[in-house]
Motif scaffolding. Structure first.
Motif, PDB file in Angstrom:
ATOM      1  N   ASP A 259       0.812  -1.148   0.084  1.00 23.43           N
ATOM      2  CA  ASP A 259      -0.126   0.067  -0.076  1.00 23.43           C
ATOM      3  C   ASP A 259       0.764   1.141  -0.029  1.00 23.43           C
ATOM      4  O   ASP A 259       0.699   2.270  -0.860  1.00 23.43           O
ATOM      5  CB  ASP A 259      -0.985   0.003   1.244  1.00 23.43           C
ATOM      6  N   ILE A 260       1.883   1.398   0.651  1.00 18.50           N
ATOM      7  CA  ILE A 260       2.805   2.501   0.749  1.00 18.50           C
ATOM      8  C   ILE A 260       3.580   2.493  -0.272  1.00 18.50           C
ATOM      9  O   ILE A 260       3.621   3.604  -0.867  1.00 18.50           O
ATOM     10  CB  ILE A 260       3.846   2.307   2.056  1.00 18.50           C
ATOM     11  N   ALA A 261       4.086   1.297  -1.181  1.00 12.87           N
ATOM     12  CA  ALA A 261       4.812   1.419  -2.268  1.00 12.87           C
ATOM     13  C   ALA A 261       3.580   2.026  -3.389  1.00 12.87           C
ATOM     14  O   ALA A 261       4.188   2.866  -4.417  1.00 12.87           O
ATOM     15  CB  ALA A 261       5.252   0.216  -2.709  1.00 12.87           C
ATOM     16  N   ASN A 262       2.505   1.517  -3.359  1.00  9.29           N
ATOM     17  CA  ASN A 262       1.547   2.124  -4.282  1.00  9.29           C
ATOM     18  C   ASN A 262       1.108   3.301  -4.302  1.00  9.29           C
ATOM     19  O   ASN A 262       0.828   4.322  -5.232  1.00  9.29           O
ATOM     20  CB  ASN A 262       0.256   0.882  -4.164  1.00  9.29           C
ATOM     21  N   HIS A 263       0.766   3.880  -2.936  1.00 13.79           N
ATOM     22  CA  HIS A 263       0.392   5.378  -3.044  1.00 13.79           C
ATOM     23  C   HIS A 263       1.187   6.481  -2.443  1.00 13.79           C
ATOM     24  O   HIS A 263       0.798   7.697  -2.380  1.00 13.79           O
ATOM     25  CB  HIS A 263      -0.705   4.992  -1.659  1.00 13.79           C
ATOM     26  N   SER A 264       2.478   6.151  -2.182  1.00 11.45           N
ATOM     27  CA  SER A 264       3.339   7.141  -2.011  1.00 11.45           C
ATOM     28  C   SER A 264       3.690   8.091  -3.143  1.00 11.45           C
ATOM     29  O   SER A 264       3.889   7.403  -4.041  1.00 11.45           O
ATOM     30  CB  SER A 264       4.720   6.719  -1.401  1.00 11.45           C
ATOM     31  N   THR A 265       3.509   9.271  -2.808  1.00 11.07           N
ATOM     32  CA  THR A 265       3.937  10.303  -4.049  1.00 11.07           C
ATOM     33  C   THR A 265       5.391  10.532  -4.088  1.00 11.07           C
ATOM     34  O   THR A 265       5.900  11.083  -5.218  1.00 11.07           O
ATOM     35  CB  THR A 265       3.108  11.560  -3.785  1.00 11.07           C
ATOM     36  N   ILE A 266       6.242  10.055  -3.182  1.00 10.18           N
ATOM     37  CA  ILE A 266       7.627  10.224  -3.076  1.00 10.18           C
ATOM     38  C   ILE A 266       8.083   8.750  -3.311  1.00 10.18           C
ATOM     39  O   ILE A 266       7.590   7.747  -2.977  1.00 10.18           O
ATOM     40  CB  ILE A 266       8.094  10.876  -1.768  1.00 10.18           C
ATOM     41  N   PRO A 267       9.652   8.644  -3.883  1.00 13.77           N
ATOM     42  CA  PRO A 267      10.252   7.243  -3.823  1.00 13.77           C
ATOM     43  C   PRO A 267      10.198   6.666  -2.882  1.00 13.77           C
ATOM     44  O   PRO A 267      10.399   7.247  -1.545  1.00 13.77           O
ATOM     45  CB  PRO A 267      11.521   7.801  -4.395  1.00 13.77           C
ATOM     46  N   VAL A 268      10.035   5.317  -2.998  1.00 12.67           N
ATOM     47  CA  VAL A 268      10.137   4.400  -1.823  1.00 12.67           C
ATOM     48  C   VAL A 268      11.483   3.530  -2.024  1.00 12.67           C
ATOM     49  O   VAL A 268      11.575   3.197  -3.018  1.00 12.67           O
ATOM     50  CB  VAL A 268       8.830   3.340  -1.850  1.00 12.67           C
ATOM     51  N   ILE A 269      12.130   3.302  -0.850  1.00 11.12           N
ATOM     52  CA  ILE A 269      13.238   2.429  -0.898  1.00 11.12           C
ATOM     53  C   ILE A 269      12.979   1.071   0.076  1.00 11.12           C
ATOM     54  O   ILE A 269      12.545   1.207   1.161  1.00 11.12           O
ATOM     55  CB  ILE A 269      14.640   3.137  -0.571  1.00 11.12           C
ATOM     56  N   THR A 270      13.359  -0.147  -0.327  1.00 12.36           N
ATOM     57  CA  THR A 270      13.198  -1.272   0.308  1.00 12.36           C
ATOM     58  C   THR A 270      14.448  -1.802   0.683  1.00 12.36           C
ATOM     59  O   THR A 270      15.475  -1.630   0.081  1.00 12.36           O
ATOM     60  CB  THR A 270      12.396  -2.318  -0.444  1.00 12.36           C
ATOM     61  N   PHE A 271      14.551  -2.413   2.022  1.00 10.39           N
ATOM     62  CA  PHE A 271      15.681  -2.896   2.603  1.00 10.39           C
ATOM     63  C   PHE A 271      15.360  -4.417   3.233  1.00 10.39           C
ATOM     64  O   PHE A 271      14.244  -4.835   3.838  1.00 10.39           O
ATOM     65  CB  PHE A 271      16.054  -2.207   3.633  1.00 10.39           C
ATOM     66  N   LYS A 272      15.881  -5.223   2.418  1.00 12.49           N
ATOM     67  CA  LYS A 272      15.804  -6.780   2.759  1.00 12.49           C
ATOM     68  C   LYS A 272      16.180  -7.287   4.147  1.00 12.49           C
ATOM     69  O   LYS A 272      17.341  -6.830   4.387  1.00 12.49           O
ATOM     70  CB  LYS A 272      16.299  -7.726   1.725  1.00 12.49           C
ATOM     71  N   LEU A 273      15.391  -7.992   4.841  1.00 11.24           N
ATOM     72  CA  LEU A 273      15.511  -8.577   6.137  1.00 11.24           C
ATOM     73  C   LEU A 273      16.671  -9.577   6.165  1.00 11.24           C
ATOM     74  O   LEU A 273      16.681 -10.359   5.201  1.00 11.24           O
ATOM     75  CB  LEU A 273      14.285  -8.773   6.904  1.00 11.24           C
TER      76      LEU A 273
END
Length: 273
Positions: A259-273
């Protein structure tokens, strides 16, 4: 920040990602590896009955020409750009290219949402996120002159998110960005009192050996809380942890990460656990 991978499919979104990567590369003196994957399967390439070798060569030449034209961008001037073309559309290969080039970051475009349809979920970007060992920035809108002054990292402060927290903190230090860490408190079964929140956060930071200050933000859902918090402090980038093969659907609970990745208007960065 020596090397940045940018997968491209010649779409407008992949150009947005390339421009973001260029902005970061100029600031940090990085090389950009531009990766294009042809949709040729092994049978098409190896079987003389199903496919002629000269046709494969022709498609590769067309892809090389198109990629060369795609890279004729003014914002790439004075940046070392290396084009790479892979035969197959296998998303684990993006991580292999990142490992071979010792890349620090992958930047790629995504459509995000289109009305009621969630495009990011199950998309190319989500597949790359699942396979990548390095952080992945997902870009959905044009960001000319992109820079990361304020970087928000959201998590639930459970022990399993500690590896992602450490990676996010190191990333912020590398970029010399202000690192804002936030806990979203929501009503219902997951509501925590101030005392419980402080205890959970304190225990987490003790394990992390970090004295960082954590902001607490109340909202009706984690997704809304993260996005509203980012807007309130004018964040440039929001970070979330991911379980890799399980995708970002397992961030916090349910599909909050998606949801965050879909709806964020700013770039999103992911970090693997």
């Amino acid at each position: 920040m020596k090397t940045i991978i940018v997968p491209v499919d010649f779409s407008q979104q992949s150009e947005y990602a390339l421009e973001v990567a260029a902005s970061l590369a100029k600031k940090h003196g990085s090389e950009i590896i531009v990766l294009h994957m042809l949709e040729l399967n092994y049978a098409m390439i190896s079987s003389s009955e199903a496919y002629h070798p000269e046709q494969t060569v022709f498609l590769l030449k067309v892809a090389e020409k198109r990629l060369g034209e795609f890279l004729q961008k003014g914002y790439l001037k004075d940046i070392t750009v290396t084009p790479v073309i892979k035969h197959y559309k296998v998303f684990s290969e993006v991580n292999e290219v990142a490992e071979n080039h010792k890349a620090d970051l992958i930047v790629m475009g995504s459509h995000g949402t289109d009305g009621l349809q969630e495009i990011f979920i199950g998309s190319n970007a989500e597949r790359v996120v699942r396979n990548a060992e390095v952080p992945v920035i997902v870009v959905k809108k044009p960001r000319p002159g992109f820079k990361i002054d304020t970087f928000v990292f959201a998590c639930d402060f459970k022990e399993e998110t500690l590896p992602a927290f450490n990676k996010a903190k190191a990333f912020a230090e590398k970029l010399r960005a202000a690192f804002k860490v936030v806990y979203i408190n929501t009503p219902g079964d997951h509501f925590l009192s101030d005392g419980d929140m402080n205890q959970q956060i304190s225990k987490f930071l003790d394990h992390a050996k970090s004295g960082i200050t954590v902001d607490k933000y109340c909202d009706y859902s984690v997704e809304r809380g993260v996005l509203n918090y980012c807007e309130s402090i004018q964040a440039d980038l929001v970070g979330i942890p991911t379980h890799g093969r399980k995708g970002i659907a397992h961030f916090f609970m349910g599909s909050i990460g998606e949801d965050i990745a879909n709806h964020s208007t700013i770039p999103v960065i992911t970090f693997k656990l």
